[in-house]
Motif scaffolding. Structure first.
Motif, PDB file in Angstrom:
ATOM      1  N   UNK A 162       0.834  -1.212   0.000  1.00 47.45           N
ATOM      2  CA  UNK A 162       0.000   0.000   0.000  1.00 47.45           C
ATOM      3  C   UNK A 162       0.862   1.253   0.000  1.00 47.45           C
ATOM      4  N   UNK A 163       1.882   1.276   0.842  1.00 49.06           N
ATOM      5  CA  UNK A 163       2.735   2.467   0.957  1.00 49.06           C
ATOM      6  C   UNK A 163       3.464   2.743  -0.354  1.00 49.06           C
ATOM      7  N   UNK A 164       4.104   1.713  -0.898  1.00 46.57           N
ATOM      8  CA  UNK A 164       4.893   1.874  -2.128  1.00 46.57           C
ATOM      9  C   UNK A 164       3.993   2.253  -3.306  1.00 46.57           C
ATOM     10  N   UNK A 165       2.901   1.525  -3.477  1.00 46.83           N
ATOM     11  CA  UNK A 165       2.023   1.754  -4.627  1.00 46.83           C
ATOM     12  C   UNK A 165       1.294   3.088  -4.526  1.00 46.83           C
ATOM     13  N   UNK A 166       0.830   3.441  -3.343  1.00 47.78           N
ATOM     14  CA  UNK A 166       0.119   4.714  -3.170  1.00 47.78           C
ATOM     15  C   UNK A 166       1.029   5.895  -3.486  1.00 47.78           C
ATOM     16  N   UNK A 177     -17.817  11.318  -5.804  1.00 46.92           N
ATOM     17  CA  UNK A 177     -17.691  12.656  -5.221  1.00 46.92           C
ATOM     18  C   UNK A 177     -16.526  13.448  -5.805  1.00 46.92           C
ATOM     19  N   UNK A 178     -15.800  12.853  -6.782  1.00 39.97           N
ATOM     20  CA  UNK A 178     -14.695  13.546  -7.421  1.00 39.97           C
ATOM     21  C   UNK A 178     -13.449  13.668  -6.582  1.00 39.97           C
ATOM     22  N   UNK A 179     -13.304  12.810  -5.547  1.00 38.06           N
ATOM     23  CA  UNK A 179     -12.123  12.848  -4.683  1.00 38.06           C
ATOM     24  C   UNK A 179     -11.139  11.764  -5.142  1.00 38.06           C
ATOM     25  N   UNK A 180     -10.409  12.094  -6.187  1.00 38.40           N
ATOM     26  CA  UNK A 180      -9.572  11.105  -6.868  1.00 38.40           C
ATOM     27  C   UNK A 180      -8.363  10.665  -6.041  1.00 38.40           C
ATOM     28  N   UNK A 181      -7.863  11.538  -5.184  1.00 38.56           N
ATOM     29  CA  UNK A 181      -6.737  11.163  -4.331  1.00 38.56           C
ATOM     30  C   UNK A 181      -7.148  10.060  -3.355  1.00 38.56           C
ATOM     31  N   UNK A 182      -8.344  10.203  -2.796  1.00 43.20           N
ATOM     32  CA  UNK A 182      -8.845   9.198  -1.855  1.00 43.20           C
ATOM     33  C   UNK A 182      -9.197   7.904  -2.589  1.00 43.20           C
ATOM     34  N   UNK A 183      -9.768   8.055  -3.783  1.00 47.66           N
ATOM     35  CA  UNK A 183     -10.109   6.879  -4.585  1.00 47.66           C
ATOM     36  C   UNK A 183      -8.860   6.066  -4.910  1.00 47.66           C
ATOM     37  N   UNK A 184      -7.780   6.757  -5.256  1.00 46.76           N
ATOM     38  CA  UNK A 184      -6.530   6.077  -5.578  1.00 46.76           C
ATOM     39  C   UNK A 184      -6.074   5.217  -4.402  1.00 46.76           C
TER      40      UNK A 184
END
Length: 323
Positions: A63-67, A198-205
């Motif tokens: 999660x850390x590396x990929x995010x 909701x257009x929150x792409x950072x959270x979606x990622x």
């Protein structure tokens, strides 16, 4: 954020988890970081003794590396992403310390409840003050309505309760092979979809990366499990899941999407209250997945049923949202 990007994030996180699993599991086995099984638990679980634990390191690393990689490439490394990572890692460290004390130092109780609580509160407060550096609303939204409740200065207390409560709820649910790995991948995927709506792409990622990482971990965790996530993984997942609901301002939606964790926790609370007040137990054993085990259900059947419930609970709010 396109469908291709989403699928790539899931696929890369899956692959990284799978590769890390091939490296970390043999290492944990060589170091004899095996799970100890409670004698008061179901006797069928005794054969799981010695299975490597602390496997949460596998998907936490993924999660850390990929995010960080995807967030940098697609320019969505925001304060909210950083807060999610801080909560994930912070709660993961608390869980790791608990696992380390039990498995390595051979102290069966691990961290005390108070020590865990203090650590969780510190992480939650740190997350709150980071969020307050930007425009952050101290309201909670009532799902499927237009109503919100303004908590003001009391929001920090709510945030602490929410993160601590759900991190422990997921921890309580982690008792069968693949149960939490499967239900959490469903829950994070659901919040990923809501974040896109909701257009929150950072959270979606972040949410979709966790989904992929958990599916990669599930390869090793499905029955018969080759590794357990331990508190290292379950506390981290619960904290991050609660933080997701906070960031998209759909806190109480977690009560629906995370219904499995809610019911598991309620079963423990009901059991304790009943025994202390009447001397009788409502369930054969709690959390409730053990009740079904002792009622004759196979472990695989329980996990499949709980996955199914988690899927229905995840898909229903999405359908209501888009209708």
């Amino acid at each position: 954020m396109t469908l291709v990007t989403t699928l790539m994030a899931i696929a890369v996180a899956f692959i990284v988890s799978a590769v890390l699993g091939l490296v970390i599991i043999p290492t944990l086995r060589r170091m004899k970081f095996g799970q100890s099984i409670r004698e008061e638990g179901p006797q069928a679980h005794m054969k799981k003794a010695g299975t490597p634990t602390m496997g949460g390191l596998i998907f936490l690393g993924s999660i850390i590396v990929t995010t960080i990689t995807f967030s940098y490439i697609y320019d969505v490394l925001t304060t909210q992403t950083i807060v999610l990572l801080i909560v994930l890692v912070g709660f993961g460290i608390i869980g790791f310390l608990d696992d380390f004390i039990i498995v390595v130092l051979k102290r069966n109780l691990g961290l005390t409840s108070l020590q865990k609580l203090i650590g969780q509160i510190i992480v939650a407060i740190a997350a709150f003050f980071l969020l307050k550096l930007g425009p952050f609303e101290t309201t909670v939204h009532i799902p499927f309505t237009e109503y919100t409740i303004e908590l003001g200065v009391f929001y920090v207390a709510f945030l602490i309760f929410w993160l601590v409560g759900f991190s422990n709820a997921v921890n309580l649910s982690d008792g069968l092979d693949g149960l939490v790995a499967g239900t959490s991948s469903i829950a994070f995927a659901a919040f990923g979809v809501h974040s896109l709506i909701y257009g929150q792409y950072d959270i979606a990622m972040f949410a979709f990366v966790v989904t992929g990482a958990m599916l990669g971990f599930l390869v090793f965790n499905v029955k018969p499990a080759k590794v357990f996530m331990g508190d290292t993984g379950s506390l981290a997942l619960g904290g991050a899941l609660a933080m997701l609901s906070v960031l998209i301002k759909q806190e109480f939606l977690l009560l629906v999407i995370g219904i499995v964790y809610v019911v598991e926790t309620l079963s423990v609370i009901i059991q304790v209250i009943s025994f202390k007040t009447t001397g009788k137990r409502i369930f054969k054993m709690s959390p409730i997945h053990h009740h079904f085990e002792l009622s004759g259900w196979s472990e695989w059947k329980i996990v499949i049923v709980f996955w199914g419930i988690a899927f229905l609970a995840a898909i229903l709010p999405i359908l209501l949202e888009v209708m």
